[in-house]
Design a protein around this motif. Structure first.
Motif, short mmCIF file in Angstrom:
data_model
loop_
_atom_site.label_atom_id
_atom_site.label_comp_id
_atom_site.label_asym_id
_atom_site.label_seq_id
_atom_site.Cartn_x
_atom_site.Cartn_y
_atom_site.Cartn_z
N ARG A 32 14.12 5.58 -4.19
CA ARG A 32 14.29 6.94 -3.67
C ARG A 32 13.26 7.90 -4.24
O ARG A 32 12.74 8.76 -3.53
N VAL A 33 12.96 7.76 -5.51
CA VAL A 33 11.99 8.66 -6.15
C VAL A 33 10.62 8.52 -5.48
O VAL A 33 9.94 9.51 -5.20
N LEU A 34 10.21 7.28 -5.21
CA LEU A 34 8.94 7.06 -4.53
C LEU A 34 8.97 7.63 -3.12
O LEU A 34 8.02 8.31 -2.69
N CYS A 35 10.05 7.39 -2.38
CA CYS A 35 10.15 7.89 -1.01
C CYS A 35 10.02 9.41 -0.99
O CYS A 35 9.31 9.98 -0.13
N GLU A 36 10.69 10.09 -1.91
CA GLU A 36 10.62 11.55 -1.95
C GLU A 36 9.22 12.03 -2.31
O GLU A 36 8.72 13.00 -1.71
N ALA A 37 8.59 11.39 -3.28
CA ALA A 37 7.26 11.81 -3.70
C ALA A 37 6.24 11.60 -2.59
O ALA A 37 5.35 12.43 -2.37
N VAL A 38 6.34 10.49 -1.88
CA VAL A 38 5.42 10.22 -0.77
C VAL A 38 5.62 11.26 0.34
O VAL A 38 4.64 11.77 0.90
N SER A 39 6.86 11.58 0.65
CA SER A 39 7.14 12.58 1.67
C SER A 39 6.59 13.95 1.26
O SER A 39 6.07 14.70 2.09
N ARG A 40 6.67 14.25 -0.01
CA ARG A 40 6.23 15.55 -0.52
C ARG A 40 4.71 15.65 -0.59
O ARG A 40 4.12 16.67 -0.23
N GLU A 41 4.06 14.61 -1.08
CA GLU A 41 2.63 14.69 -1.36
C GLU A 41 1.74 14.12 -0.26
O GLU A 41 0.55 14.40 -0.22
N SER A 47 4.85 7.04 5.00
CA SER A 47 6.11 6.34 4.71
C SER A 47 6.26 5.08 5.55
O SER A 47 6.71 4.03 5.05
N GLU A 48 5.89 5.15 6.82
CA GLU A 48 5.99 3.96 7.67
C GLU A 48 5.02 2.87 7.21
O GLU A 48 5.35 1.68 7.22
N TYR A 49 3.83 3.30 6.82
CA TYR A 49 2.84 2.34 6.30
C TYR A 49 3.40 1.62 5.07
O TYR A 49 3.28 0.39 4.94
N LEU A 50 4.03 2.36 4.17
CA LEU A 50 4.54 1.78 2.93
C LEU A 50 5.80 0.96 3.16
O LEU A 50 6.05 -0.01 2.44
N ARG A 51 6.58 1.34 4.16
CA ARG A 51 7.80 0.57 4.42
C ARG A 51 7.45 -0.87 4.81
O ARG A 51 8.12 -1.82 4.39
N ALA A 52 6.40 -1.04 5.60
CA ALA A 52 5.99 -2.39 5.99
C ALA A 52 5.52 -3.18 4.78
O ALA A 52 5.83 -4.37 4.64
N LEU A 53 4.78 -2.54 3.88
CA LEU A 53 4.31 -3.22 2.68
C LEU A 53 5.46 -3.51 1.73
O LEU A 53 5.53 -4.57 1.10
N GLY A 54 6.39 -2.57 1.61
CA GLY A 54 7.51 -2.72 0.69
C GLY A 54 8.42 -3.89 1.03
O GLY A 54 9.03 -4.50 0.14
N GLY A 118 -3.96 12.12 3.79
CA GLY A 118 -2.95 11.45 2.98
C GLY A 118 -3.33 10.04 2.58
O GLY A 118 -2.51 9.31 2.02
N GLY A 119 -4.57 9.65 2.84
CA GLY A 119 -5.00 8.29 2.56
C GLY A 119 -4.95 7.91 1.10
O GLY A 119 -4.63 6.77 0.74
N HIS A 120 -5.26 8.86 0.21
CA HIS A 120 -5.24 8.55 -1.22
C HIS A 120 -3.81 8.43 -1.75
O HIS A 120 -3.53 7.60 -2.62
N VAL A 121 -2.91 9.23 -1.21
CA VAL A 121 -1.50 9.07 -1.58
C VAL A 121 -1.00 7.70 -1.10
O VAL A 121 -0.30 6.99 -1.83
N ALA A 122 -1.40 7.32 0.11
CA ALA A 122 -1.01 6.01 0.63
C ALA A 122 -1.57 4.89 -0.25
O ALA A 122 -0.87 3.92 -0.55
N HIS A 123 -2.83 5.01 -0.65
CA HIS A 123 -3.44 3.98 -1.49
C HIS A 123 -2.72 3.87 -2.84
O HIS A 123 -2.40 2.76 -3.29
N ALA A 124 -2.47 5.00 -3.49
CA ALA A 124 -1.82 4.97 -4.80
C ALA A 124 -0.42 4.37 -4.71
O ALA A 124 -0.03 3.53 -5.53
N ALA A 125 0.34 4.79 -3.71
CA ALA A 125 1.70 4.26 -3.56
C ALA A 125 1.68 2.78 -3.19
O ALA A 125 2.53 2.01 -3.65
N ALA A 126 0.70 2.38 -2.38
CA ALA A 126 0.59 0.96 -2.02
C ALA A 126 0.24 0.12 -3.24
O ALA A 126 0.75 -0.99 -3.42
N LEU A 127 -0.65 0.63 -4.09
CA LEU A 127 -0.99 -0.11 -5.30
C LEU A 127 0.21 -0.20 -6.23
O LEU A 127 0.44 -1.24 -6.87
N TYR A 128 0.99 0.86 -6.33
CA TYR A 128 2.23 0.86 -7.11
C TYR A 128 3.16 -0.27 -6.62
O TYR A 128 3.78 -0.97 -7.43
#
Length: 551
Positions: A32-41, A47-54, A118-128
């Motif tokens: 949840r913390v990641l989902c909220e931070a991604v939505s915020r930043e 979020s859809e991109y990360l959901r597929a990776l997650g 938002g590409g850099h936020v996507a990259h950082a969250a994907a690496l996480y």
């Protein structure tokens, strides 16, 4: 005939009070913390991109591939069967599967494909997310991603290489780049006599024609030596200069790139690190002669953000393992998850994790917006260093505490915790050790008078939200007022800045129970020196409720 098995059906081998396998889980949606931070930043598409990776990074299959890639580490093959020098590094198929997954999902390219969106936020969250089942693939993914801004300083080089970097097709074969759809990048900077002091490098560059040179010298650490090309530093008459070194020359011959040995490392076992020798090795200049440090810093700023992200991803995986265990294990008459002291520890770990996620994604946003917004650029300059320093210092103890939650099970190699614990120091050492990073924070403050106002603007936006935060902001101002022995106090200053920035983010964006507990425990209040020392009255239930979301 009896159907009883003579070993597993022994009366002494009835397995009780052990957790079931963790199984597949959605690593993004349950966080949840990641989902909220991604939505915020980030942007809505992230979020859809990360959901597929997650869905993949939380799978048993990827976890098993991580174990396989580490059990059978890379092998150096110096010669082919006929005696020809080839200097190739060969990996277990599981490593290639992990690399292929990362590249198919664009973890290496998404920041540039969606730059400013938002590409850099996507990259950082994907690496996480990618870090959680296996850490070794993150090094080549990071360097391939991070090479782009450095290459762009030399337009001809960027035109040749950037399109191939951004392809989402993994090709591990050692072939000329012109014969491959996609390529990966490594880095060869460090020399044995200099370490972080790259200006002491002795590798020499000799001009051939135009932007073409030959290099001669030894590199003490080459990261991901199986890559198709490397950014490297060498001396010219004008001074330290940045070069692109491909594995193959333009005429189709192998470039002299002699791998002397693979390093026998504490962790990061699935990923190769090597000592290499350049001997009249063909290279192309990137940036101006004598401006190598300024050129390579474009890459280093990117890699430092990733080096801040990886330990938070590892902390998340350690926390997931600990939480799963204590939910299913009982002691002294009740489940561990209901034991007060265990809840205190888990809540303290959850606070650390939430603060880490908030910090790294806030700084990732500065990479998306820094070109248009001076505040974002200035905050990103100092915030990247702060995040890189602080998340790495917090990770080893965090992972150790998670390991202890599992007791002896956490100490054996069947658990992922030993691997995470061995991995924990590497990102603190890579791209500048703790002392180097803290001194970099001081240099940034001294060289750019706008850094401190930008930092204060950011943290002041939460002023009044908690008295401990207000006091910490004032302490920071006082620290800067003491001019004597600034270098001696560099760690103290960096720590205070990192904690103040984290507290400011939590006061602004997290529930009151989280923000209050963090400020009280981290900013000179009631917390102890170890995790699990939150004061009585802290909203432990509310903190733990955020730690895992049902899908």
């Amino acid at each position: 005939m009896s159907s009883r098995h003579p070993l597993t059906d022994l009366p002494t081998h009835q397995v009780t009070n052990q957790p079931p396998p963790l199984g597949d889980y959605q690593a993004f949606s349950t966080d949840r913390v990641l989902c909220e931070a991604v939505s915020r930043e980030g942007a809505p598409w992230v979020s859809e991109y990360l959901r597929a990776l997650g869905a993949l990074t939380g799978s048993e299959q990827l976890m098993e591939q991580g174990f396989l890639a580490n059990r059978q580490p890379p092998e150096l093959v110096t010669f082919d069967p006929y005696g020809r020098r080839i200097d190739e590094v060969r990996y277990h198929p599981a490593y290639h599967e992990l690399m292929g997954l990362a590249i198919r999902h664009g973890v290496h390219s998404i920041a540039w494909d969606r730059q400013g969106e938002g590409g850099h936020v996507a990259h950082a969250a994907a690496l996480y997310l990618l870090t959680q089942p296996e850490q070794g693939v993150c090094c080549p993914i990071t360097m391939t991603h991070a090479a782009v801004p450095a290459l762009r300083l030399e337009s001809a080089v960027a035109q040749d290489w950037e399109p191939r970097i951004r392809v989402r097709e993994y090709d591990p074969r050692c072939l000329p780049s012109s014969e491959k759809a996609g390529v990966t990048f490594g880095m060869a900077m460090t020399e044995k006599q200099g370490g972080s002091d790259v200006r002491a490098n002795t590798t020499r560059a000799q001009t051939l024609r135009g932007d073409q040179y030959t290099l001669t010298g030894h590199k003490w650490f080459c990261s991901a030596p199986m890559s198709d090309a490397f950014l490297s530093l060498a001396q010219t008459p004008a001074g330290l200069t940045c070069f692109l070194v491909p594995r193959w020359r333009p005429d189709g011959r192998r470039n002299p790139f002699f791998i002397q040995r693979l390093k026998d490392k504490l962790g990061n076992r699935s990923n190769a690190s090597a000592e290499i020798e350049y001997s009249d090795t063909w290279a192309r200049r990137v940036g101006e002669e004598g401006r190598g440090v300024r050129t390579i810093i474009e890459m280093v700023q990117q890699t430092r953000l990733d080096a801040a992200t990886a330990p938070v991803g590892m902390m998340r995986q350690a926390f997931v393992q600990a939480l799963h265990h204590v939910r299913h294990r009982s002691a002294f008459g009740k489940p561990l998850i209901h034991q007060p002291l265990m809840r205190n520890l888990l809540a303290d770990l959850a606070l650390e994790l939430e603060a880490g996620v908030a910090l790294l994604l806030r700084i990732a946003r500065t990479f998306d917006r820094g070109a248009q917004d001076p505040h974002e650029r200035l905050l990103g300059r100092v915030g990247t260093a702060l995040a890189k320093y602080w998340t790495n210092k917090r990770a080893p103890e965090f992972i150790y505490e998670a390991m202890e939650c599992l007791g002896g099970n956490g100490y054996v190699e069947e658990s992922i915790l030993p691997r995470l614990y061995r991995e924990a120091p590497v990102n603190s050492i890579w791209e500048g050790s703790g002392n180097v990073i803290c001194l970099d924070v001081l240099r940034a403050i001294e060289r750019d008078p706008q850094i401190v106002p930008a930092f204060l603007t950011e943290v002041d936006s939460a002023r009044g939200g908690h008295r401990r935060l207000d006091a910490a902001i004032e302490r920071f101002k006082q620290e800067l007022g003491y001019r004597e022995a600034a270098e001696l106090r560099a760690r103290r200053i960096a720590e205070l800045m990192a904690l103040t920035l984290q507290a400011s983010l939590l006061v602004r964006h997290a529930p009151a129970a989280v923000a209050d507990a963090f400020c009280e425990s981290r900013l000179g209040g009631t917390g102890g020196m170890l995790y699990g020392t939150l004061a009585a009255g802290v909203g432990v239930d509310a903190i733990l409720e955020r730690a895992w979301s049902a899908e």
